[in-house]
Enzyme design. Structure first.
Site, short mmCIF file in Angstrom:
data_model
loop_
_atom_site.label_atom_id
_atom_site.label_comp_id
_atom_site.label_asym_id
_atom_site.label_seq_id
_atom_site.Cartn_x
_atom_site.Cartn_y
_atom_site.Cartn_z
N LYS A 161 0.88 -1.16 0.00
CA LYS A 161 0.00 0.00 0.00
C LYS A 161 0.93 1.22 0.00
CE LYS A 161 -3.04 3.06 1.91
NZ LYS A 161 -2.08 4.13 2.28
N GLY A 221 -1.86 1.58 13.37
CA GLY A 221 -1.51 0.18 13.58
C GLY A 221 -2.63 -0.59 14.24
N GLU A 240 4.71 -2.18 13.80
CA GLU A 240 5.79 -1.59 14.56
C GLU A 240 5.42 -0.14 14.72
OE1 GLU A 240 9.36 -0.19 12.68
OE2 GLU A 240 8.77 0.97 14.43
N CYS A 277 11.03 6.51 14.47
CA CYS A 277 10.30 5.74 15.50
C CYS A 277 11.21 5.46 16.68
CB CYS A 277 9.72 4.45 14.93
SG CYS A 277 10.90 3.50 14.00
#
Lengths: 498, 498
Positions: A161, A221, A240, A277
C-alpha cells in the site's frame, strides 16, 4: 477522495497526484499475488536472491532521479535520501543472503526411533503479504523497505500500500520493481502496489492475504489490527509503532559529561525533524544535574531546521507540545523551524518525575523534534518510573565506563521494557544485521517477538509444517535427505552445519 | 459455584470436590510468580533441568496413586493413564534438555563493523505464564503437561488453572510439584495452581501475567483470547483448539486396502472415546469406493466402548451428531456405549461432498467418537473440498506406496491447511521430539507459528532483546564472549557450534 496528492513540505505546494486504486484493480492484484504464491514458495532462495539483487541494482541505477522525487515530497534532503537509497539496496541484498544461508527455514529432521515416527519440520512461506510502509523513510521503510525485502526473501508475494506522504515516489518505485522483477524472470504477481486508504482496507480484508506488515502510528496500527481480527480467518498484523525510547543518564555520567550527552540527545531527537520511530522522547537524569537546562542550551546552539513530512505531522507535533504542557510539562527551550511550508518548532520540556504515571500523555510518543527531561532522586525512584513506562522499541543508558555502578541495575530494568537497549549510543540508528531487533513489548509492536529489521525479520512471513512418515522424494527440498539447498539443519536433535 | 466437583464418568457419582481459589489467593499466587521471575530467568538451564527432573521423578514415584485418582475422574483406564504418566515425565525431561542445548535462546553476536555498532541478541523469558490444561490428557496436557514443562524450561514461572474435569488430580499434582520444586531448591512462586472459572479469568487479567497457554475448545480458547486483548497491555494466548483433521484416501489406496484403512480410521477416531484434538473427523475417499460402508462395518466389528470425560462432553457429542444430520449427513453406523454413566455412542455418518461448504457445521469439530465419510469424484473435486476446509492441526493421506500419483498433489494441498501432514499414519498420535509441530492455521491455533508440543514449544515463552554496545560483563550469560553456557550461537552471521 480520488487521488493521493503529493505536496512539497518546504512550500505546501502541490507536486502532483496519484489516483487511488479502484476495488476491482486491488482484487486483481491480490489474485495475481495468490496465483503465483505456490510457485514463489518453491523457488530456491538463491533464485529469489537474484530477483532481490535485480531490484537493488535498478534502485541504485535510478538513484539520482529517485532522490530528486523523494526530496520534493519529503524535504528530507538529498544527502540523507542518497544514503537511504544505498541502505535500501543493501537491505534487499542482506535479506536475500539470510534466506540463502537457510537457517530461517528451521529445517529439522527426526528419524523414526522406537515408537516415534519419522518427522521433519520446515518453515514454509505464509503466502501473499500486505506491506504498509512508513512516511518517515521513503526508501528504507516503504515500498522497497525492510518488510518488502524480508517477505520476498522468505518466499512470499508482496502487495504494497503506497504511502500518501510520498505517492509519486511510491508509484515510481512500484514501476521500477515491477520492471526489474519481470526482467529477472520472476512470475507476474510476485509484487504489486495499490494506492489510497480504501485500497489499503480492501487489502487487509482480502481472503488471500496471509499477513500484514506495518510501520507507523499506534492509532493506524491498531486500526489495521482490528480489521485483521474481524476477518473470517484472522491474520497477524506485524505493527511496529512509535514509542518514547527513554534515555537514562547515570549519576556518574551526568557528573562527567552532561553537556556532551545533552548535545548528543539533541542531535538524536531532532534528526530527520524528529521523525524517527526510535527518536528519544524522554531523558531521565539525576536530580540536580541541571539536565533540562543543558539540553535546552544544546538545542539553542544546534538550532535545527527542518520540515515535517506532512501538514498533519506538523500540526500533531504542535498539538502534542500543548498536550504535554497540559499534562504537567513546561517548555524550557523552543527553536522555531523555517518560515515556510510544514515547519515545526524543536522543543525541550521539563517535567516533574511524579507526573510520569501510567496512562499519562507524557509517556506517549510525540512524533517530531520534541523531548521531555525529568530528574530522579535515586535508584528507587528511577526504577519506579521505568516501571511506569510503556513498552518501547529502544532505550539508552548513558553510563560512565564499564564499571559504572548504576549500569547493571538500569540495564536489567530497561530490558523489561525495550526491544533494544544501548549503552553509550543514542537509540536513533538501526543497523540491519543478524543480531538486530527492531520491535519491543506492547505497544512498541503488536507482537514483541517480531522484528522488522535484522535477519529475524523473515520469520514473520513463514509458518512451520511438520511432515510425518512422508516419503523423501515428496518432501520439500530443505528437508530432503541429501540437503539439496546446503543449509544448516537439526538432525535427530543435533545441529549440523552444511 | 464454590467448588469444582469431581465426578466418576462410569457412574455419574461424585468423587469429591476442590474449593475454588478466592481472588486474594489468586493475586498472592500471581504476585509470588512475578516476584521470582527475574531470579528464575537468570538461572542457567542446567539448574532448571534439575528442577524439571525432580518433578518428573516425583511424578513417576507416585504413579500408582495418581493413576487411581485420574481413572476415578476420567474413566480413561489404568493402562492408558500409566502410559501418560511416563510420557509426562518424559516431556518434562525433554523440554529441559532442549533448554540446556540452548539453541532456543537464539544467541546472536554481531561485532562492531564499520558504521554498525556491536549488537547481541538473545531470547529472554517473557515472565509469569498462565497455563490452562485440557480435559482429555489429565497428565500430558494438564497441570504438568507440555505447556508447563516448556514454560518452566524456558525460564518462566507458571500458574496453572486446574481443569474442572479432574479437579482432585489437579490439586494432587499441584501439591506434588510444589513439594518437588521446594526440595530441589527452586524459588517459592515458580509454580502455583488455582481452581475455578473465576480464578482463571482473574489470571488472564492479572497485569503480571505475560502469556497464556491453552488447550481445549474453540469457544473457550476464543473467550480467553478476547479477555487477553481487552487488557491494558494485551498478551498472547497460545490457544490450541480442536479441529477436523481430515484423512484423504487416494484411488490406489482405496483399491488396494480399503478395509484395512477403514479399521485404522475407526481405531483412530474412537481412541480415548474420540477425545483427541487430533481425532480424524472426516474421511475423503474416491467415489464408488464404498468407504462409508467399509468404515461402518469396521466400527460394528470394533464395537468400541468408553465414557466421555464429562457429562457436558457426552451431551455435546450426541447434540453434535444431530447437528451433522441437520446439516446434511446421514448416520450409517452407530454403536452404543456402556449402559451407565457418561456413555456415548460411536457414530459414522456419510455426507455428500458438495455439502462440505465453508461455514457448514460439517466442517467443525464434533468432539467424541464421531466421524464423517464423503466421496470425491476426481482430483479437482477433492482440491475444491480441501480448499473449503478450516485450518487443522493435522491431516493424513492414505496412499499406496511412494509412487502413488495422487500423493504429491494431495500433500501440497493439505499442507496449506494443516500444521502436520502424515502419510500412512493416522493423525492421532503426537510424539514430543525436535521436529514436532502441534499447531496449525487458524482456527487450529490462534497463532499458526506456535506449537504446544516439540522443541519449538519453548519459544512461545520468550521474547528477543538486542543489546547494543553493552560491555561484555553486563551482558546475559548466553551472549557473553566466553560462551559460559556452551551453546550454539551465530557470530558475525555464522553458526558456531559449541
Amino acid at each position: 477522495m480520488t487521488a493521493d496528492v503529493s505536496y512539497d513540505p518546504r512550500t505546501g505546494g502541490v507536486n502532483g497526484e496519484v489516483p487511488i486504486t479502484p476495488e476491482a484493480e486491488v482484487d486483481a492484484i491480490v489474485a495475481a499475488a495468490a496465483a503465483c504464491a505456490t510457485e514463489v514458495a518453491a523457488v530456491p532462495p538463491t533464485e529469489r536472491a537474484r530477483w532481490s539483487g535485480a531490484i537493488a541494482d535498478a534502485l541504485e541505477a535510478a538513484r539520482d532521479e529517485l532522490v530528486d522525487l523523494a526530496d520534493s515530497e519529503t524535504a528530507l534532503g538529498r544527502k540523507r535520501l542518497e544514503g537511504e537509497v544505498g541502505r535500501t539496496a543493501g537491505q534487499l541484498r542482506f535479506y536475500a543472503d539470510v534466506a540463502v544461508e537457510g537457517s530461517y527455514l528451521g529445517a529439522t529432521i527426526d528419524h523414526a526411533a522406537g515408537a516415534n515416527p519419522a518427522l521433519v519440520r520446515v518453515n514454509v512461506p505464509r503466502g501473499p503479504v500486505a506491506v504498509f510502509g512508513a512516511s518517515n523513510f521513503p526508501f528504507a521503510f516503504s515500498v522497497l523497505g525492510n518488510d518488502t525485502a524480508s517477505a520476498l526473501a522468505a518466499g512470499c508475494p508482496v502487495v504494497v500500500k503506497g504511502h500518501p506522504a510520498h505517492p509519486l515516489l511510491s508509484r515510481r518505485l512500484g514501476a521500477l520493481v515491477t520492471e526489474a522483477l519481470r526482467d529477472a524472470g520472476a512470475p507476474e504477481g510476485v509484487f504489486g502496489i495499490v494506492h489510497g486508504f480504501d485500497a489499503g482496507v480492501r487489502l487487509v480484508e482480502a481472503p488471500q492475504i496471509t499477513a500484514v506488515a506495518f510501520t507507523g502510528s499506534q492509532r493506524a496500527g491498531m486500526a489495521l489490527r482490528d480489521a485483521a481480527e474481524k476477518r473470517d480467518v484472522p491474520i497477524p498484523v506485524f505493527a511496529e509503532m512509535g514509542t518514547v525510547n527513554p534515555v537514562v543518564v547515570t549519576a556518574a555520567a551526568a557528573q562527567a559529561r552532561l553537556s556532551e550527552i545533552a548535545s548528543g540527545f539533541v542531535g538524536s531527537f531532532t534528526l530527520g525533524t524528529g521523525q524517527f520511530c526510535t527518536k528519544p522522547g524522554l531523558m531521565l537524569a539525576p536530580r540536580g544535574s541541571g539536565a533540562a537546562e543543558a539540553v535546552a542550551e544544546a538545542l539553542r546552539e544546534a538550532s535545527p531546521q527542518g520540515w515535517s513530512l506532512t501538514q498533519g505531522i506538523a500540526e500533531a507535533a504542535s498539538t502534542g507540545v500543548r498536550e504535554l504542557v497540559d499534562a504537567g510539562a513546561e517548555v524550557v527551550a523552543q527553536v522555531d523551524g523555517p518560515d515556510a511550508g510544514w515547519s515545526v518548532a524543536s522543543t525541550v520540556l521539563s517535567v516533574p518525575l511524579d507526573a510520569l504515571e501510567p496512562g499519562s500523555r507524557l509517556l506517549e510518543e510525540c512524533f517530531g523534534p520534541v523531548a521531555l527531561v525529568a530528574e530522579y532522586d535515586d535508584g528507587e525512584a528511577l526504577a519506579r518510573t521505568v516501571g511506569a513506562l510503556q513498552g518501547t522499541l529502544a532505550a539508552a543508558i548513558m553510563a560512565e565506563g564499564d564499571e559504572d555502578p548504576d549500569l547493571p541495575g538500569t540495564l536489567a530494568q530497561l530490558t523489561t521494557k525495550a526491544g533494544r537497549v544501548t549503552v553509550g549510543d543514542f537509540p536513533t540508528g538501526v543497523s540491519y544485521t543478524w543480531a538486530q531487533h527492531h520491535g519491543g513489548p506492547w505497544p512498541a509492536t503488536s507482537d514483541p517477538t517480531a522484528t522488522s529489521v535484522g535477519a529475524a525479520a523473515l520469520t514473520r512471513f513463514t509458518r512451520p509444517v511438520t511432515y510425518q512418515s512422508v516419503p523423501d522424494p515428496a518432501l520439500p527440498a530443505p528437508v530432503r535427505d541429501d540437503n539439496p539447498w546446503g543449509i544448516p539443519r537439526r538432525v535427530d536433535g543435533r545441529l549440523v552445519l552444511p
